[in-house]
Design an enzyme around this catalytic site. Structure first.
Site, PDB file in Angstrom:
ATOM      1  N   CYS A  78     -58.111  13.289  10.690  1.00  0.00           N
ATOM      2  CA  CYS A  78     -57.805  14.150  11.836  1.00  0.00           C
ATOM      3  C   CYS A  78     -56.354  14.609  11.781  1.00  0.00           C
ATOM      4  O   CYS A  78     -55.457  13.817  11.508  1.00  0.00           O
ATOM      5  CB  CYS A  78     -58.041  13.403  13.148  1.00  0.00           C
ATOM      6  N   HIS A  79     -56.150  15.886  12.048  1.00  0.00           N
ATOM      7  CA  HIS A  79     -54.805  16.443  12.073  1.00  0.00           C
ATOM      8  C   HIS A  79     -54.111  16.084  13.389  1.00  0.00           C
ATOM      9  O   HIS A  79     -54.754  16.069  14.437  1.00  0.00           O
ATOM     10  CB  HIS A  79     -54.863  17.975  11.970  1.00  0.00           C
ATOM     11  N   MET A 114     -63.228  15.231  17.787  1.00  0.00           N
ATOM     12  CA  MET A 114     -62.899  13.820  17.577  1.00  0.00           C
ATOM     13  C   MET A 114     -61.987  13.298  18.689  1.00  0.00           C
ATOM     14  O   MET A 114     -62.100  12.144  19.107  1.00  0.00           O
ATOM     15  CB  MET A 114     -62.254  13.605  16.206  1.00  0.00           C
ATOM     16  N   GLU A 115     -61.106  14.147  19.175  1.00  0.00           N
ATOM     17  CA  GLU A 115     -60.216  13.739  20.260  1.00  0.00           C
ATOM     18  C   GLU A 115     -61.014  13.470  21.529  1.00  0.00           C
ATOM     19  O   GLU A 115     -60.790  12.466  22.217  1.00  0.00           O
ATOM     20  CB  GLU A 115     -59.148  14.821  20.493  1.00  0.00           C
ATOM     21  N   ASP A 129     -62.921  -3.900  29.344  1.00  0.00           N
ATOM     22  CA  ASP A 129     -61.832  -4.878  29.385  1.00  0.00           C
ATOM     23  C   ASP A 129     -61.488  -5.270  30.824  1.00  0.00           C
ATOM     24  O   ASP A 129     -61.272  -6.447  31.116  1.00  0.00           O
ATOM     25  CB  ASP A 129     -60.593  -4.315  28.686  1.00  0.00           C
TER      26      ASP A 129
END
Length: 158
Positions: A78-79, A114-115, A129
């Site tokens: 990924c850039h 992807m982000e 969590d």
């Protein structure tokens, strides 16, 4: 002919060169569906739960935003991107599940799928969590791209 853009002629990994591409407005929206269970959902009041670690959804949103900005550090091909905007929304969709939507926008030479996927996933892990003291039965059931605009092709889940 190799259809994978991240593999060179010698079948080795490479990072795609986007230097000659035109910059366009791009947007991606990813969705995560997460099972929390009635035990955890019952602790929510006004679409938020406050734990010893703080407000769950607010913290997950902030963490998801951080994850979007760090995607290129986590996923090697990924850039690094100059993000214009990130909007994460988390909502209770029934007595056992939540939905996390992560929308990412840029003016750039490469997409932000992807982000958006990373933001939705990490927001879900943060919810896990923060709620694991109540129950460990939580499951991130699916993470998927629901919309992408800009670049060569647009996509919208039906």
């Amino acid at each position: 002919m190799n259809k994978f853009t991240h593999i060179n002629k010698k079948n080795q990994p490479k990072m795609v060169n986007v230097g000659d591409k035109n910059s366009t407005k791009r947007k991606a929206i990813a969705k995560a569906i997460m099972f929390l269970g009635e035990e955890i959902i019952s602790h929510f009041s006004e679409d938020e739960i406050h734990t010893k670690k703080g407000p769950v959804f607010q913290t997950a949103i902030i963490t998801g935003i951080q994850a979007v900005k760090k995607t290129s550090d986590l996923i090697p091909m990924c850039h690094p991107l100059q993000i214009n905007g990130i909007d994460i929304d988390i909502s209770i969709i029934d007595k056992e599940h939540i939905e996390i939507l992560c929308a990412v926008e840029i003016d750039g030479k490469t997409g932000v799928e992807m982000e958006a996927l990373t933001g939705a996933t990490i927001a879900g892990l943060t919810v896990y969590d923060m709620c694991k003291a109540i129950s460990q039965k939580m499951v991130i059931k699916e993470v998927k791209l629901v919309e992408k605009t800009g670049g060569k092709t647009d996509y919208k889940e039906k």
